[in-house]
Design a protein around this motif. Structure first.
Motif, PDB file in Angstrom:
ATOM      1  N   THR A  33      91.079 138.819  50.301  1.00 23.23           N
ATOM      2  CA  THR A  33      90.138 137.812  50.766  1.00 23.23           C
ATOM      3  C   THR A  33      90.445 136.511  50.041  1.00 23.23           C
ATOM      4  O   THR A  33      91.300 136.478  49.143  1.00 23.23           O
ATOM      5  N   VAL A  34      89.788 135.444  50.430  1.00 20.28           N
ATOM      6  CA  VAL A  34      89.922 134.165  49.734  1.00 20.28           C
ATOM      7  C   VAL A  34      88.531 133.685  49.353  1.00 20.28           C
ATOM      8  O   VAL A  34      87.543 133.984  50.029  1.00 20.28           O
ATOM      9  N   THR A  35      88.449 132.950  48.245  1.00 21.94           N
ATOM     10  CA  THR A  35      87.183 132.401  47.766  1.00 21.94           C
ATOM     11  C   THR A  35      87.169 130.905  48.032  1.00 21.94           C
ATOM     12  O   THR A  35      88.151 130.217  47.758  1.00 21.94           O
ATOM     13  N   HIS A  36      86.049 130.391  48.545  1.00 21.27           N
ATOM     14  CA  HIS A  36      85.955 128.965  48.833  1.00 21.27           C
ATOM     15  C   HIS A  36      84.933 128.301  47.925  1.00 21.27           C
ATOM     16  O   HIS A  36      84.080 128.960  47.316  1.00 21.27           O
ATOM     17  N   ASP A  37      85.003 126.991  47.840  1.00 23.20           N
ATOM     18  CA  ASP A  37      84.027 126.190  47.117  1.00 23.20           C
ATOM     19  C   ASP A  37      82.930 125.799  48.112  1.00 23.20           C
ATOM     20  O   ASP A  37      83.198 125.088  49.081  1.00 23.20           O
ATOM     21  N   PRO A  38      81.680 126.240  47.901  1.00 21.63           N
ATOM     22  CA  PRO A  38      80.621 125.961  48.876  1.00 21.63           C
ATOM     23  C   PRO A  38      80.373 124.472  49.110  1.00 21.63           C
ATOM     24  O   PRO A  38      80.004 124.082  50.220  1.00 21.63           O
ATOM     25  N   LEU A  39      80.567 123.636  48.086  1.00 16.26           N
ATOM     26  CA  LEU A  39      80.386 122.193  48.278  1.00 16.26           C
ATOM     27  C   LEU A  39      81.456 121.635  49.206  1.00 16.26           C
ATOM     28  O   LEU A  39      81.158 120.847  50.126  1.00 16.26           O
ATOM     29  N   VAL A  40      82.690 122.049  49.009  1.00 12.26           N
ATOM     30  CA  VAL A  40      83.774 121.590  49.875  1.00 12.26           C
ATOM     31  C   VAL A  40      83.569 122.112  51.292  1.00 12.26           C
ATOM     32  O   VAL A  40      83.848 121.410  52.274  1.00 12.26           O
ATOM     33  N   TRP A  41      83.047 123.336  51.414  1.00 15.49           N
ATOM     34  CA  TRP A  41      82.758 123.901  52.742  1.00 15.49           C
ATOM     35  C   TRP A  41      81.838 122.961  53.513  1.00 15.49           C
ATOM     36  O   TRP A  41      82.074 122.657  54.676  1.00 15.49           O
ATOM     37  N   ARG A  42      80.784 122.490  52.853  1.00 15.81           N
ATOM     38  CA  ARG A  42      79.847 121.567  53.512  1.00 15.81           C
ATOM     39  C   ARG A  42      80.563 120.302  53.974  1.00 15.81           C
ATOM     40  O   ARG A  42      80.332 119.799  55.081  1.00 15.81           O
TER      41      ARG A  42
END
Length: 453
Positions: free
Chosen positions: A116-125
């Motif tokens: 899997t990959v982990t994302h930065d929730p702020l960047v997602w927004r």
């Protein structure tokens, strides 16, 4: 509270005396992975598209719930030397690439037998903001749907409410990407909860900083699913009487930020032991309060028992608990448990799914791996058996309990939204009901957009 009675229906010929904010082509309710994909797809196709989201940002469970991984992209295998094999592309891959361009996603990490990959929730927004703006989508944050406007079984619009008051949005086509089948439920149409009312536990995701990553990885290893020695430490901590940690198998993911881990450890049930259904705000509130307390307990455990975590501190928790399952629609077709277990392929597929059955119920999550294979999700699982001018996208698709435990993850929700966006555009252009569309044509458009089907 009787959650089945929680609805407001306004007949079209008797719609309330409220201002009509606009009459649009496509209205998307919910700005999670599925909603963003549906809105962007419809907007990019030239349709006047609006997206309504209750929070001040997009992301749904991936951001508000802080479930900060994009699961469901890669094949699972028993081959210990295998490299990540990607089988889901399309909108999922476009969004992943946009995250990567902003430094907002990790490379593949080992998750048991898959990656899997982990994302930065702020960047997602921020990525969601950018792509919706580029697609000319009108987004309304801090706005809730309080009613649906119906003409018999046909959806004509919704009643919305914000600090500005109530108003109406009329729409030719609606995508229910609420995750909870909120519009379907408000219209009194068919839905169900899991296995005869039994659904998966919610969880409170959290991030911890101050990690000595080298020492942590040396002890914990590169698999994000905890090794047996960590489970043994949790059991020993509980036996000491100092801790009461309900979940013994935990998952921890290095993030894009230095010295930080995202932790999936909590298991939330009612304080009287009952299952929590977050459709009920009383259960939702209980999950939030005790979820935050469990976060502190698990962080204390990490500082005492996991090398490299001695100085760990809580960076943040989800804005809301991570919701795995609530309502599922009664669809024209239902994804069955056997479809998943047998990796059934379909000529009417709108998404591949290689993710295991990941069932969170009880002390230990159940994982049933789909090795070196995937199954297909058919289009009609997104189409309610009753209801016109509406399609769903996201975890509320029509699926049996264990099937949903595989089909609900982020990569697939992106592609469900992609399919829904293509479908509503075609329904408008061809003046054809959503349920009567040529699925082969939807698939062709998705393939041209990069999906692997």
């Amino acid at each position: 509270m009787d959650v089945k009675s929680w609805k407001t229906v306004c007949r079209f010929e008797e719609q309330p005396d409220l201002p009509v904010l606009d009459s649009v082509d496509v209205l998307v309710i919910g700005g999670g992975a599925a909603g963003v994909a549906a809105a962007e797809t419809a907007g990019r196709s030239g349709k006047n598209t609006w997206l309504v989201e209750k929070y001040g940002f997009c992301g749904g469970a991936a951001v508000a719930g802080l479930s900060g991984t994009i699961c469901g992209i890669f094949i699972a295998t028993d081959d210990k030397n295998a490299k990540p094999k990607q089988v889901v592309f399309g909108f999922t891959e476009r969004f992943r690439q946009a995250l990567a361009a902003k430094g907002g996603v990790t490379g593949p990490q080992i998750y048991g037998k898959t990656f899997t990959v982990t994302h930065d929730p702020l960047v997602w927004r921020e990525v969601a903001d950018d792509i919706l703006e580029q697609a000319n989508v009108t987004t309304l944050f801090h706005t809730a749907v309080t009613g649906v406007i119906m003409d018999n079984d046909t959806f004509k619009g919704v009643v919305i409410e914000s600090n500005a008051g109530q108003s109406i949005i009329l729409a030719k086509m609606i995508v229910d990407a609420s995750g909870d089948a909120a519009l379907i439920a408000r219209a009194g149409m068919g839905y169900f909860f899991g296995d005869n009312g039994r659904i998966q536990n919610p969880t409170m995701f959290f991030r911890v900083g101050g990690i000595d990553m080298e020492r942590y990885l040396d002890y914990y290893g590169n698999d994000t699913i905890c090794p047996a020695k960590v489970t043994e430490s949790i059991l020993a901590a509980n036996a000491s009487g100092e801790f009461d940690l309900p979940r013994h198998k935990i998952w921890m993911f290095p993030t894009t930020r230095p010295n930080e881990l995202m932790v999936n450890a909590t298991r939330l049930a009612g304080q009287d032991g009952r299952m929590l259904n977050v459709i009920d705000p009383k259960d939702f509130t209980e999950a939030e309060i005790f979820g935050r307390r469990q976060v502190r307990d698990y962080t204390k455990f990490l500082t005492q028992f996991v090398p490299g975590c001695e100085n760990a501190y809580v960076v943040d928790t989800g804005v809301e608990v991570g919701i795995r399952q609530t309502r599922s629609i009664v669809g024209v077709e239902t994804l069955t448990n056997e479809d998943v277990l047998n990796c059934r392929k379909r000529s009417d597929s709108i998404c591949r799914t290689p993710w295991p059955i990941e069932l969170h119920s009880g002390n230990k999550p159940k994982l049933h791996w789909l090795l070196d294979d995937y199954y297909d999700v058919p289009y009609n699982t997104l189409v309610p058996i009753v209801g016109e001018n509406i399609i769903v996208a996201g975890r509320c698709l029509s699926a049996e309990h264990e099937a949903l435990a595989s089909a609900r993850v982020t990569a697939q929700c992106f592609e469900y939204g992609h399919a829904a966006g293509v479908a509503v555009v075609k329904a408008i252009d061809e003046n054809t009901p959503i349920r009567d569309l040529d699925v082969a044509s939807i698939r062709t458009t998705m393939i041209n957009n990069g999906s692997a089907l």
